[in-house]
Design a protein around this motif. Sequence first.
Motif, mmCIF file in Angstrom:
data_model
loop_
_atom_site.group_PDB
_atom_site.id
_atom_site.type_symbol
_atom_site.label_atom_id
_atom_site.label_comp_id
_atom_site.label_asym_id
_atom_site.label_seq_id
_atom_site.Cartn_x
_atom_site.Cartn_y
_atom_site.Cartn_z
ATOM 1 N N ILE A 26 0.838 -1.203 0.000
ATOM 2 C CA ILE A 26 0.000 0.000 0.000
ATOM 3 C C ILE A 26 0.875 1.256 0.000
ATOM 4 C CG2 ILE A 26 -1.608 1.350 1.406
ATOM 5 C CD1 ILE A 26 -3.053 -1.212 2.087
ATOM 6 N N GLY A 27 1.989 1.206 0.729
ATOM 7 C CA GLY A 27 2.930 2.328 0.687
ATOM 8 C C GLY A 27 3.500 2.534 -0.701
ATOM 9 N N LEU A 28 3.848 1.439 -1.372
ATOM 10 C CA LEU A 28 4.375 1.532 -2.737
ATOM 11 C C LEU A 28 3.320 2.051 -3.705
ATOM 12 C CD1 LEU A 28 6.516 -1.733 -2.929
ATOM 13 C CD2 LEU A 28 7.363 0.619 -2.937
ATOM 14 N N GLN A 29 2.057 1.654 -3.497
ATOM 15 C CA GLN A 29 0.983 2.197 -4.331
ATOM 16 C C GLN A 29 0.947 3.716 -4.217
ATOM 17 O OE1 GLN A 29 -2.191 -1.279 -3.382
ATOM 18 N NE2 GLN A 29 -3.036 0.502 -4.381
ATOM 19 N N SER A 30 1.043 4.212 -2.990
ATOM 20 C CA SER A 30 1.043 5.656 -2.765
ATOM 21 C C SER A 30 2.232 6.313 -3.450
ATOM 22 C CB SER A 30 1.075 5.947 -1.259
ATOM 23 O OG SER A 30 1.071 7.337 -1.005
ATOM 24 N N ALA A 31 3.407 5.668 -3.360
ATOM 25 C CA ALA A 31 4.605 6.201 -4.002
ATOM 26 C C ALA A 31 4.433 6.259 -5.514
ATOM 27 C CB ALA A 31 5.811 5.341 -3.641
ATOM 28 N N PHE A 32 3.871 5.196 -6.098
ATOM 29 C CA PHE A 32 3.721 5.143 -7.551
ATOM 30 C C PHE A 32 2.666 6.132 -8.042
ATOM 31 C CE2 PHE A 32 6.617 1.785 -7.492
ATOM 32 C CZ PHE A 32 6.915 1.391 -8.785
ATOM 33 N N GLU A 33 1.682 6.454 -7.214
ATOM 34 C CA GLU A 33 0.740 7.511 -7.588
ATOM 35 C C GLU A 33 1.481 8.830 -7.741
ATOM 36 O OE1 GLU A 33 -2.533 7.781 -4.905
ATOM 37 O OE2 GLU A 33 -3.135 5.694 -5.163
ATOM 38 N N GLY A 34 2.361 9.132 -6.776
ATOM 39 C CA GLY A 34 3.151 10.355 -6.868
ATOM 40 C C GLY A 34 4.081 10.347 -8.059
ATOM 41 N N ILE A 35 4.732 9.203 -8.289
ATOM 42 C CA ILE A 35 5.635 9.078 -9.441
ATOM 43 C C ILE A 35 4.863 9.268 -10.744
ATOM 44 C CG2 ILE A 35 7.091 7.472 -10.742
ATOM 45 C CD1 ILE A 35 7.839 6.198 -8.035
ATOM 46 N N THR A 90 8.938 9.475 -1.646
ATOM 47 C CA THR A 90 9.855 8.922 -0.650
ATOM 48 C C THR A 90 9.094 8.268 0.494
ATOM 49 O OG1 THR A 90 11.428 10.688 -1.198
ATOM 50 C CG2 THR A 90 11.821 9.460 0.827
ATOM 51 N N ALA A 91 8.023 8.913 0.937
ATOM 52 C CA ALA A 91 7.212 8.363 2.029
ATOM 53 C C ALA A 91 6.641 7.006 1.654
ATOM 54 C CB ALA A 91 6.086 9.327 2.387
ATOM 55 N N GLY A 92 6.164 6.888 0.432
ATOM 56 C CA GLY A 92 5.605 5.616 -0.011
ATOM 57 C C GLY A 92 6.638 4.509 -0.053
ATOM 58 N N MET A 93 7.849 4.864 -0.454
ATOM 59 C CA MET A 93 8.909 3.865 -0.561
ATOM 60 C C MET A 93 9.286 3.275 0.798
ATOM 61 S SD MET A 93 9.737 3.414 -3.726
ATOM 62 C CE MET A 93 9.742 4.190 -5.349
ATOM 63 N N VAL A 100 8.084 21.890 1.965
ATOM 64 C CA VAL A 100 7.112 21.160 1.151
ATOM 65 C C VAL A 100 7.494 19.684 1.012
ATOM 66 C CG1 VAL A 100 6.359 23.216 -0.109
ATOM 67 C CG2 VAL A 100 8.225 21.824 -1.037
ATOM 68 N N ILE A 101 8.790 19.382 1.003
ATOM 69 C CA ILE A 101 9.211 17.976 0.973
ATOM 70 C C ILE A 101 8.744 17.277 2.240
ATOM 71 C CG2 ILE A 101 11.211 16.433 1.092
ATOM 72 C CD1 ILE A 101 12.685 18.398 -0.738
ATOM 73 N N LEU A 102 8.925 17.923 3.396
ATOM 74 C CA LEU A 102 8.480 17.357 4.667
ATOM 75 C C LEU A 102 6.967 17.196 4.695
ATOM 76 C CD1 LEU A 102 8.944 16.417 7.564
ATOM 77 C CD2 LEU A 102 8.954 18.829 8.276
ATOM 78 N N PHE A 129 2.245 13.801 4.798
ATOM 79 C CA PHE A 129 0.889 13.535 4.336
ATOM 80 C C PHE A 129 0.774 12.158 3.712
ATOM 81 C CE2 PHE A 129 -2.353 13.760 0.935
ATOM 82 C CZ PHE A 129 -3.465 14.018 1.724
ATOM 83 N N ARG A 130 1.758 11.775 2.902
ATOM 84 C CA ARG A 130 1.711 10.476 2.240
ATOM 85 C C ARG A 130 2.178 9.336 3.153
ATOM 86 N NH1 ARG A 130 -1.527 9.110 -1.952
ATOM 87 N NH2 ARG A 130 -1.863 10.986 -3.205
ATOM 88 N N THR A 131 2.472 9.651 4.398
ATOM 89 C CA THR A 131 2.605 8.620 5.425
ATOM 90 C C THR A 131 1.250 8.388 6.080
ATOM 91 O OG1 THR A 131 4.928 9.194 5.867
ATOM 92 C CG2 THR A 131 3.754 7.965 7.583
ATOM 93 N N PHE A 132 0.510 9.475 6.297
ATOM 94 C CA PHE A 132 -0.819 9.379 6.910
ATOM 95 C C PHE A 132 -1.814 8.657 6.012
ATOM 96 C CE2 PHE A 132 -4.963 11.648 6.626
ATOM 97 C CZ PHE A 132 -5.580 11.039 7.713
#
Length: 379
Positions: free
Chosen positions: A121-130, A240-243, A284-286, A291-294
């Motif tokens: 699920i974390g990787l899904q979030s990362a790939f959405e951002g990518i 990064t958060a998703g990864m 903004v990076i933080l 946010f993408r951890t939550f």
Amino acid sequence: MSVSLLVVSAGAIAGNIPAIVQAYPTVNETLIELLTTIPSLFIILTILISPKVAQRIGYKQTVQVGIGIVCLAGLLPVVTTSFTSLFLSRILFGVGVGLFNPLLYTIAAGLYSGGHLATVIGLQSAFEGIGGMLITFLVGQLLVTGWRYSFMVYGLAIPILFLFGLFVPDIRPTTSDEKEAKTGPTIDRTLIYYLILLFLAVTVYMSIAVKVTGLLYDKAIGDATDGSNLLAFIGFGAMTAGMVFGKTVRIFKEWTIPVSFLGMSIALLLLARAPNLWIASLAVILCGFSFRTFVPYVFNEVNQKSQQATAQTALLLIFFNIGTAATPLTIAYLQHLFPFLHQSGLFYGGAVLMLVLGGGVVVVGKVGFMMRMSDSRKR
């Protein structure tokens, strides 16, 4: 993961709007601007019926139909000259994304569990951002050949459809899934709690996208190009958060939400006080990371623990999209009520809200723990 690249790709054509306005001088400019936002409305509407469609034709087949619609709708502007056809293609694009978006979590939960599911699920979030960054970049590169040809970027859906069909196994609905599709989701206290937190966090997060360029002008530390770069940095933090999401959850466990909200609060405070672009970029990076951890934490919890994961995931996605679409109106209303929420004040207000929400989550968690301990003693 590859399908997740398409989830937030609808807004990637925003840079085409000036060229489309010139191509259709007789069409109202506001109607043309809707091309970037109209998919979100139909994503919300289609998410509601996606679980029921999946029950009839299968989860994998529904995702494949959704990807196919996205591909056809995305490429249609390349060959059509009618604005009506262009507008309808954007509606269909939203329908396609709405069909497969909630099912990605269901399929992940059907194939993985525990820590592996959290990682996926974390990787899904990362790939959405990518996907958002990649497709937006490619649209910009193709735009030099003409705005119609920039829509060819959605041809990316063709190999994704092929890879998904070849490698992803089908999952079968359980008895509870079938019951869920007929009766709809149960709205329990935990779900309401997550929906409220999600809506508020999305609104605060999206306020950066809406107002950060104005803040740079107000502080005289940047221009529109710098504002666009900051949005890319948000995507970098989110990716990064998703990864590292799986590791983050293993470290913080039930404290993941308050830690995420604390991170957003610090980020917004830094942004409000930023004396230069370096500090603004760090902020903004933080914020993107926090946010993408939550967000994946909430989806992971629902898919790990709920007996109605598909329908409840759909509700979470609906609130996410509503919060995103309503952010400009929400900000305007709050600024009307509280005039101090202008320029830097908006980000100070967001920082305070996230800090209060984080503290509230801690209090709720402690109260729940004490109640469970009291019940166990009585037994």
